[in-house]
Enzyme design. Structure first.
Site, short mmCIF file in Angstrom:
data_model
loop_
_atom_site.label_atom_id
_atom_site.label_comp_id
_atom_site.label_asym_id
_atom_site.label_seq_id
_atom_site.Cartn_x
_atom_site.Cartn_y
_atom_site.Cartn_z
N SER A 1 14.86 -19.90 -36.72
CA SER A 1 15.41 -19.04 -35.68
C SER A 1 16.95 -19.04 -35.75
CB SER A 1 14.90 -19.49 -34.30
OG SER A 1 15.14 -18.50 -33.34
N LYS B 1 21.62 -5.51 -12.91
CA LYS B 1 22.36 -6.77 -12.94
C LYS B 1 21.40 -7.94 -13.15
CE LYS B 1 25.71 -9.69 -12.48
NZ LYS B 1 26.68 -9.86 -13.56
#
Length: 342
Positions: free
Chosen positions: A169, A221
Site C-alpha cells: 500500500s 464538510k
C-alpha cells in the site's frame, strides 16, 4: 431509564475528570520540556569497515596463526592493488537509509533530514539504497515520504529500494519511486488500493435516547460520521473520494513503473516477491544484505542515521499513540500474518 442515565452521567463525569487531569499533566510536562530538545544527531557507519571487521573476527577464530598471517598479508596486498588501480578516480559511494514505517509514517521526520544531508554531498556517480519496511497507512503521510525519495531521483542520483519483509500500500507507493526495486523472495509487496473503515454508534445512542448534534457549514464538510446517521448520499460521496484517491495512486505507480499492467496489479491484492517479479512489481530477488555486501567490493558504503531528540511530552504522546494503535490494529496484523505461516 432514569437510573441508567444517572449512572451514565456519573461515568462520563469521572471519565472527563480523568481526561482533564491527564491533559493538565501533559500540558505541564510540555511547558517544562519544550525547550529541552537537543540538536539532531547524525550517525555515519562505514559498512566496508564493518564487513572487514566481521571477516577478521571469523578468520581469527577459524584459521591457524600461520594461515591467518598469510591471509591478512594477501588481503592487504589486494587492497593496495585495488586502491592503486582506482587512484585518481572518484570511488563510487553508496548511501544507505533505513525506513521502518507505521500507519502515520512518522519515520519521515528522520528521512527528510537524511535525504537533505545526502543531497548536499552526493553526485550522479553515487547511489542511495533505502531499506524499506512498511505495511502502509495514511495516504498523505506516505505520499510525503515518497516525495522525499523523489528528491533523490530529481537530482539524478540512482535510487534503489530494498524490501526484505514488506512494502505494501503506502509502502509500495514509496518503493515504486526507485530506479530499481530488489526484494527478498518471500517479501510482501503490492496492495495498490485504498481502504477506509469506521464504526457507527448511531443506533446504540438512539436506543438509549442520546442525541448527537453535528454542526457544519458547507454541505460536504463532513459526510460519514461515527455517531450521526449516515445516508446513502453520504456513503456515495465518501466512496467517490476513495475511488479518486485510488485513481491518483494508480497514476503515481504507473508514472514510475511504466512497464506495469496497472489494471492487473491495482486491485488491492498483495503478492510475495517471487510472484511479484513476473508482474514487474519488483526487479530482482535479493536481500539487502547480499546487495550491499556485493556493492562493497567496488564502492564505499555509508549507512546514514538521523536521530531527532524528543521532549518528555512527545515521548508520552508517542507511548499513548503506540498503545492505541496496538489495541485497534493488532487483530488486523495477526490476521494478515496468519496467511503467510509456513
Amino acid at each position: 431509564m432514569l437510573e441508567f442515565i444517572s449512572e451514565y452521567g456519573l461515568f462520563l463525569a469521572k471519565a472527563l475528570t480523568v481526561l482533564v487531569f491527564i491533559w493538565i499533566l501533559v500540558s505541564l510536562l510540555f511547558s517544562f520540556s519544550k525547550k529541552a530538545r537537543g540538536d539532531d544527531h547524525f550517525e555515519v557507519t562505514h559498512l566496508n569497515r564493518k564487513y572487514k571487521s566481521l571477516k577478521d573476527i571469523l578468520f581469527s577464530s577459524l584459521l591457524p596463526k600461520k594461515e591467518l598471517k598469510k591471509t591478512r598479508k594477501q588481503a592487504k596486498k589486494e587492497f593496495k592493488k585495488e586502491r592503486k588501480k582506482t587512484s585518481g578516480e572518484a570511488r563510487k559511494r553508496v548511501f544507505v537509509l533505513n525506513f521502518l514505517g507505521n500507519i502515520k509514517a512518522t519515520a519521515v521526520r528522520h528521512l527528510r533530514k537524511e535525504v537533505t544531508a545526502i543531497l548536499s554531498v552526493a553526485s550522479s556517480g553515487d547511489e542511495v539504497v533505502v531499506c524499506l519496511e512498511s505495511t502502509g497507512g495514511l495516504v498523505h503521510e506516505h505520499g510525503f515520504a515518497a516525495s522525499q525519495l523523489l528528491r533523490i531521483k530529481q537530482k539524478g542520483i540512482p535510487l534503489t529500494v530494498a524490501v526484505d519483509k514488506v512494502a505494501a500500500s503506502g509502502g509500495y507507493m514509496m518503493a515504486c519511486v526507485a530506479d530499481k526495486i530488489i526484494a527478498a523472495p518471500f517479501a510482501v509487496v503490492g496492495s495498490i488500493g485504498v481502504l477506509a473503515q469506521l464504526p457507527n454508534f448511531n443506533r446504540m445512542l438512539d436506543k438509549h435516547g442520546i442525541d448527537f448534534e453535528l454542526m457544519k457549514a458547507g454541505e460536504l464538510k463532513r459526510t460519514m460520521t461515527m455517531f450521526g446517521k449516515n445516508t446513502n448520499e453520504d456513503r456515495e460521496h465518501f466512496n467517490e473520494q476513495l475511488e479518486d484517491t485510488h485513481a491518483l495512486f494508480k497514476e503515481f505507480v504507473k508514472d514510475h513503473r511504466p512497464g506495469l499492467d496497472i489494471e492487473k496489479v491495482a486491485t488491492g491484492e498483495h503478492w510475495l516477491a517471487s510472484r511479484a517479479l513476473a508482474l514487474n512489481l519488483v526487479d530482482t530477488l535479493m536481500t539487502s544484505d547480499d546487495y550491499l555486501l556485493e556493492a562493497s567490493h567496488d564502492a564505499d558504503i555509508y549507512e546514514i542515521s538521523c536521530t531527532v531528540p524528543r521532549t518528555i511530552s512527545e515521548r508520552i504522546a508517542a507511548t499513548i499513540q503506540a498503545s492505541t494503535e496496538k489495541l485497534f490494529f493488532s487483530w488486523w496484523q495477526q490476521d494478515r500474518d496468519t496467511r503467510f505461516l509456513g
